[in-house]
Each structure stands twice: as C-alpha cells, then as structure tokens.
Design a protein around this motif. Structure first.
Motif, mmCIF file in Angstrom:
data_model
loop_
_atom_site.group_PDB
_atom_site.id
_atom_site.type_symbol
_atom_site.label_atom_id
_atom_site.label_comp_id
_atom_site.label_asym_id
_atom_site.label_seq_id
_atom_site.Cartn_x
_atom_site.Cartn_y
_atom_site.Cartn_z
ATOM 1 N N GLY A 4 0.817 -1.210 0.000
ATOM 2 C CA GLY A 4 0.000 0.000 0.000
ATOM 3 C C GLY A 4 0.847 1.254 0.000
ATOM 4 N N LEU A 5 1.847 1.295 0.897
ATOM 5 C CA LEU A 5 2.702 2.485 0.982
ATOM 6 C C LEU A 5 3.469 2.682 -0.316
ATOM 7 C CD1 LEU A 5 3.748 4.783 2.669
ATOM 8 C CD2 LEU A 5 5.522 3.291 3.564
ATOM 9 N N TYR A 7 2.598 1.858 -3.419
ATOM 10 C CA TYR A 7 1.756 2.451 -4.461
ATOM 11 C C TYR A 7 1.333 3.868 -4.109
ATOM 12 C CZ TYR A 7 1.653 -1.588 -7.459
ATOM 13 O OH TYR A 7 2.018 -2.578 -8.326
ATOM 14 N N ALA A 8 1.228 4.175 -2.805
ATOM 15 C CA ALA A 8 0.930 5.555 -2.409
ATOM 16 C C ALA A 8 2.076 6.477 -2.831
ATOM 17 C CB ALA A 8 0.702 5.629 -0.906
ATOM 18 N N LEU A 9 3.324 6.000 -2.675
ATOM 19 C CA LEU A 9 4.487 6.805 -3.086
ATOM 20 C C LEU A 9 4.464 7.012 -4.603
ATOM 21 C CD1 LEU A 9 7.276 5.266 -0.827
ATOM 22 C CD2 LEU A 9 6.198 7.499 -0.605
ATOM 23 N N VAL A 10 4.145 5.943 -5.346
ATOM 24 C CA VAL A 10 4.021 6.084 -6.805
ATOM 25 C C VAL A 10 2.936 7.108 -7.131
ATOM 26 C CG1 VAL A 10 3.431 4.889 -8.937
ATOM 27 C CG2 VAL A 10 4.824 3.740 -7.226
ATOM 28 N N GLY A 12 2.033 9.631 -5.306
ATOM 29 C CA GLY A 12 2.576 10.962 -5.047
ATOM 30 C C GLY A 12 3.399 11.454 -6.225
ATOM 31 N N PHE A 15 1.097 12.405 -9.004
ATOM 32 C CA PHE A 15 0.422 13.666 -8.680
ATOM 33 C C PHE A 15 1.317 14.848 -9.054
ATOM 34 C CE2 PHE A 15 -0.695 17.158 -5.940
ATOM 35 C CZ PHE A 15 -2.074 17.158 -5.963
ATOM 36 N N SER A 40 -5.400 10.358 -11.041
ATOM 37 C CA SER A 40 -5.034 8.956 -10.801
ATOM 38 C C SER A 40 -4.042 8.864 -9.646
ATOM 39 C CB SER A 40 -4.425 8.356 -12.064
ATOM 40 O OG SER A 40 -5.382 8.292 -13.085
ATOM 41 N N PHE A 43 -5.860 9.239 -6.419
ATOM 42 C CA PHE A 43 -6.595 8.004 -6.089
ATOM 43 C C PHE A 43 -5.659 6.960 -5.502
ATOM 44 C CE2 PHE A 43 -9.716 9.006 -9.764
ATOM 45 C CZ PHE A 43 -10.404 9.864 -8.937
ATOM 46 N N LEU A 44 -4.462 6.821 -6.112
ATOM 47 C CA LEU A 44 -3.513 5.833 -5.611
ATOM 48 C C LEU A 44 -3.098 6.166 -4.183
ATOM 49 C CD1 LEU A 44 -0.951 4.859 -8.397
ATOM 50 C CD2 LEU A 44 -2.551 3.394 -7.193
ATOM 51 N N VAL A 45 -2.862 7.469 -3.915
ATOM 52 C CA VAL A 45 -2.492 7.872 -2.551
ATOM 53 C C VAL A 45 -3.604 7.513 -1.586
ATOM 54 C CG1 VAL A 45 -2.037 9.860 -1.073
ATOM 55 C CG2 VAL A 45 -0.943 9.710 -3.297
ATOM 56 N N VAL A 47 -6.082 5.249 -1.727
ATOM 57 C CA VAL A 47 -6.260 3.816 -1.435
ATOM 58 C C VAL A 47 -4.986 3.242 -0.820
ATOM 59 C CG1 VAL A 47 -6.654 1.562 -2.461
ATOM 60 C CG2 VAL A 47 -8.026 3.484 -3.170
ATOM 61 N N GLY A 48 -3.827 3.608 -1.383
ATOM 62 C CA GLY A 48 -2.562 3.033 -0.906
ATOM 63 C C GLY A 48 -2.297 3.355 0.547
ATOM 64 N N LEU A 49 -2.486 4.621 0.937
ATOM 65 C CA LEU A 49 -2.221 5.003 2.327
ATOM 66 C C LEU A 49 -3.149 4.270 3.290
ATOM 67 C CD1 LEU A 49 -1.443 8.802 2.710
ATOM 68 C CD2 LEU A 49 0.029 6.829 3.065
ATOM 69 N N LEU B 20 5.813 15.051 -0.440
ATOM 70 C CA LEU B 20 4.698 14.115 -0.295
ATOM 71 C C LEU B 20 5.199 12.757 0.175
ATOM 72 C CD1 LEU B 20 2.444 14.821 -3.409
ATOM 73 C CD2 LEU B 20 1.807 15.066 -1.029
ATOM 74 N N MET B 24 4.214 10.886 3.594
ATOM 75 C CA MET B 24 3.543 9.581 3.614
ATOM 76 C C MET B 24 4.369 8.568 4.406
ATOM 77 S SD MET B 24 1.788 9.037 -0.063
ATOM 78 C CE MET B 24 2.694 9.996 -1.201
ATOM 79 N N MET C 41 -2.859 1.361 -14.793
ATOM 80 C CA MET C 41 -3.505 1.705 -13.522
ATOM 81 C C MET C 41 -4.446 0.582 -13.090
ATOM 82 S SD MET C 41 -2.751 4.535 -11.966
ATOM 83 C CE MET C 41 -4.190 4.814 -10.941
ATOM 84 N N TRP C 45 -4.454 -1.363 -9.538
ATOM 85 C CA TRP C 45 -5.606 -1.567 -8.640
ATOM 86 C C TRP C 45 -5.755 -3.036 -8.308
ATOM 87 C CZ3 TRP C 45 -6.323 2.538 -6.321
ATOM 88 C CH2 TRP C 45 -6.438 3.781 -6.947
ATOM 89 N N LEU C 48 -3.454 -3.889 -5.654
ATOM 90 C CA LEU C 48 -3.859 -3.337 -4.352
ATOM 91 C C LEU C 48 -5.114 -4.042 -3.827
ATOM 92 C CD1 LEU C 48 -3.237 0.468 -4.847
ATOM 93 C CD2 LEU C 48 -2.256 -0.950 -3.070
#
Lengths: 111, 223, 96
Positions: A4-5, A7-10, A12, A15, A40, A43-45, A47-49, B20, B24, C41, C45, C48
């Motif tokens: 999750g983290l 994909y959240a970084l990706v 970011g 973004f 997009s 959205f990733l941030v 869900v990922g976070l 960011l 995070m 993407m 998903w 995830l």
C-alpha cells in the motif's frame, strides 16, 4: 515497505508529474491529460495510504470508484468546452497563455 | 512560457513529490480501523460485498451526490451545444456494424450480470453502467446509433430515473428517522432497486458523454 | 502482500507512460500513451486488491476516456486543418 505504501508513493510521484504538466502544457488537450494523471495519482495515494497496514479497506475503494466516474464526467465536459473554444477561436489553447507568454517573461506562475 | 519559469515549475513539482513521499513515509497509523468497522456492520447492510455496502449504504450520501454531479456534467455538455462536425465522412462498414449488433446484446447481458453480482462479489452498478456505456459507444462508432442533438422525453426520463429513484429511497428513510437509513428487512431489495436504476441512468449518462456530440456524416445514403 | 519485482516494473511503467504522455508533441501519441497508462492503472488496482476499481478503471478510465480523447483529437486536428491554411501556425508565431 508494504504494498500500500509503495503504491501511495508512486501516486505521489504521479500527482507531482500531473501538476507539472497541468502548469507547463500550453495545449488544453495536454492540460486535460495532465489533470487525469494528477487525479489517478491522488486516487492511488487515497487507497494506498489506507491499505499500508496490509488489509484491503473498502471505504477509500468505494470513494475512488465514484471518483473515477466523476473524473470521466469532468473530462468529457472539459473536452466539449475545448472543442467549442477551438471552433470559435481556431486554436485549443487558453487566450491568456497565448497573450501573456511574450509580455510577461515569468509566465503565469510569476504573479 | 519562459524557459527558466518552466524549469522552476518542474523543480518545484519535484520538491513537492519528495515532500509528499516524506509525509507519507512518516504518517502514523490510522487511529480508526475502518475495514474492521465495515466488516462488523456488513451483516446489517443488506449486501455481502463490502465495497457495495459502503457505496450504497454506509456512504450512500456521497454516491447520491456523485450521481447528481454526473447528471449536471451531461446537462452542461448538452447546454454547451453541439459543435459542427469537422471530421471527414466515414464509409459505412458492414462488418463493423454487424459485429457491433452482435456484441451489444452480449454487453447488456454482462452488465446485468455485473449488477446482480455486485451484492456479493466485485461488481455493481458502476461497472455495469460502464459496460452499458461501452456498448453505446461501440454502436455509435459502428453506425446504428446516432448522436444526441436533442434528447427526447423518454431518454430524458431515463437519464434522471437513477437519481430520482435513489433520492426517493433516501427520503423514504426519513420516515425511519434518518435520510438514507434503510429498514433492515428491506435493505437488500432497496439496494438492488437503487442499483438497477443507477445502472440504466449512469450507463445512459456515460454513453451520453460520448453521444452528446455532432453527427458523424455518412458517405452516401445507407441502405 | 509483499513487494515483488513486478510491482517495481509496474511503478516504473506507470511513471514512464505518464511522463511520455505529458511530453509527447503529437496529441494522438499522447492519447494512446494515456490509454496505456489507464490500463496499467487497472493492473495497479488489481495489485492493491481492489478488483472493483480495476474493473471501473479498465472500462471507464482507459476505455471511455480514451474514446472521448481520441474523438476530441480528431476534431481538433480537423479544425486546425480547416481554419488555418498551411503556414498559418508560422504566421501566428511571427505575430507574437
């Protein structure tokens, strides 16, 4: 690092990339693409976070599902307005970008 | 834009990306465990799939407003008016049209399955609507369906139906005490009814985003 | 679920296609790259464990948005061809 983290970084990164494109792209079509990439990433941030602990979280997943539908509606409206502008003015760029670039050397971010 | 300004913007966005990432990385774990809360209340939601339960029950308010936003976007597109078609005429393609006529009913079938499956596995109104919209786009590109310059009364009613059904169910909940609070015994059926309405309306709205345009001129009369 | 080499590859591909779509000079190429980005993407998903979003992203994010964008690209190209004779862009550049 959890999935999750990661994909959240990706997200970011996407973004920031989308934001740069939104500012730097002179063409409206490019701005719309950049706006979608930016979305997009957000959205990733989101869900990922929420899933950085490892468990899937249905709440942000549902939010993102509605977000995707809203994003396509906004894109369609923006494209319709772009077409209209192109029909009226003959070019798919914002008039400010056209006129300000030579007059103001620092560009739209300078003020 | 000036070259130096562009470089400055690119650098600032790179700094933003790093900031960011740092934020995070350092974020403490969430104080509320939402997945556990959803799992705990799933039994009273009327459906078995957690995402559908969140969409249509726990956070139904967001979904209701989102459907409204979609409708307003389509109204905006119709209000902006169709631009005159500039692209050159396509010759009618019998193979493409035949394939589209064959695929469209299958896509409607898939949409129906996704709608039904949403209650207990991945799927639901949004995905079903997306497949319906794809069928609409395919039929438009292949020829059988024409663009909407002026949607008729039936079409307008169908576009609004999903939002109206959802709103009616939401207001019915007021009799129970709170908006969007479904009676326990009826929750499953009400959610399915709302989802069915949403599938039709969202499918038409999403297709309309593509169809609310100018006519594609055809090369010669169609037979 | 832990990180696999596939995730690293997917992340690189996501950032790369997004970057190429933003810097591509040709709108048509940019749009095609964006559709590829949307499909990647959908894969992200799925990784995830969000199959609902993956379905919606593949159908809406890549499919419907792609169709809308390609339609707009064709329209804008036709407008440019009809409204400005050859060399029209250069004339506008010179007027600046």
């Amino acid at each position: 690092m959890s999935l999750g983290l990661f994909y959240a970084l990706v997200g970011g990164g996407l973004f920031a990339l989308g934001l740069a494109g939104l500012i730097l792209q002179p063409r409206l079509l490019g701005k719309i693409l950049a706006f979608n990439i930016l979305g997009s990433g957000a959205f990733l941030v989101l869900v990922g976070l929420a899933q950085r602990g490892g468990t899937p979280d249905p709440v942000p997943q549902a939010m993102v599902l509605t977000g995707i539908v809203v994003a396509v509606a906004a894109t369609a409206l923006a494209l319709a307005l772009t077409r209209r502008l192109a029909d009226l003015s003959g070019a798919a760029v914002l008039p400010e970008d056209d006129a300000r670039a030579p007059a103001n050397p620092r560009g739209p971010d300078g003020d | 834009m000036n070259r130096w300004a562009s470089v400055a913007v690119a650098l600032l966005c790179a700094v933003l990306a790093l900031a960011l990432a740092w934020a995070m990385w350092d974020l403490p774990p969430a104080p509320v465990a939402l997945p556990a809360q959803v799992a705990g209340s799933l039994a009273i939601s009327g459906v078995e799939h957690p995402v559908t339960a969140v969409l249509l029950n726990f956070r139904g308010y967001d979904t209701l407003l989102e459907v409204g936003v979609l409708l307003i976007a389509l109204l905006g597109m119709l209000a902006a008016g169709a631009t005159p078609e500039r692209m050159t005429a396509l010759p009618p393609d019998p193979v493409l049209e035949g394939l589209a006529r064959l695929l469209a009913p299958l896509m409607v079938l898939v949409a129906g399955y996704l709608l039904w499956a949403g209650a207990f596995r991945p799927g639901g109104a949004f995905q079903a609507a997306a497949v319906l919209a794809a069928a609409g786009v395919l039929l438009r590109l292949a020829g059988p369906v024409t663009a909407w310059t002026r949607p008729g009364r039936v079409l307008r009613l169908a576009l609004a139906a999903g939002f109206v059904v959802f709103l009616a169910v939401a207001v019915l909940g007021l009799a129970q005490g709170a908006m969007l609070e479904y009676p326990r015994a009826w929750a499953g059926s009400l959610i399915l009814a709302v989802e069915a309405g949403l599938t039709v309306s969202l499918g038409l709205t999403l297709a309309g985003l593509f169809l609310a345009g100018p006519e594609i001129p055809r090369g010669g009369p169609r037979t | 679920m832990s990180l696999s080499p596939f995730d690293l590859l997917l992340a690189v591909m996501l950032l790369l296609t997004a970057w190429r779509a933003l810097v591509a000079p040709d709108p048509f190429r940019a749009t095609v790259l964006f559709i590829v980005f949307g499909l990647l993407m959908a894969l992200a998903w799925a990784r995830l464990s969000a199959p609902d979003i993956a379905l919606a992203e593949a159908a809406i994010g890549a499919g419907l948005t792609g169709a809308l964008l390609l339609d707009a690209v064709g329209h804008l190209r036709a407008v440019r061809r009809q409204s400005s004779p050859p060399g029209g862009d250069k004339a506008r550049e010179a007027a600046k």
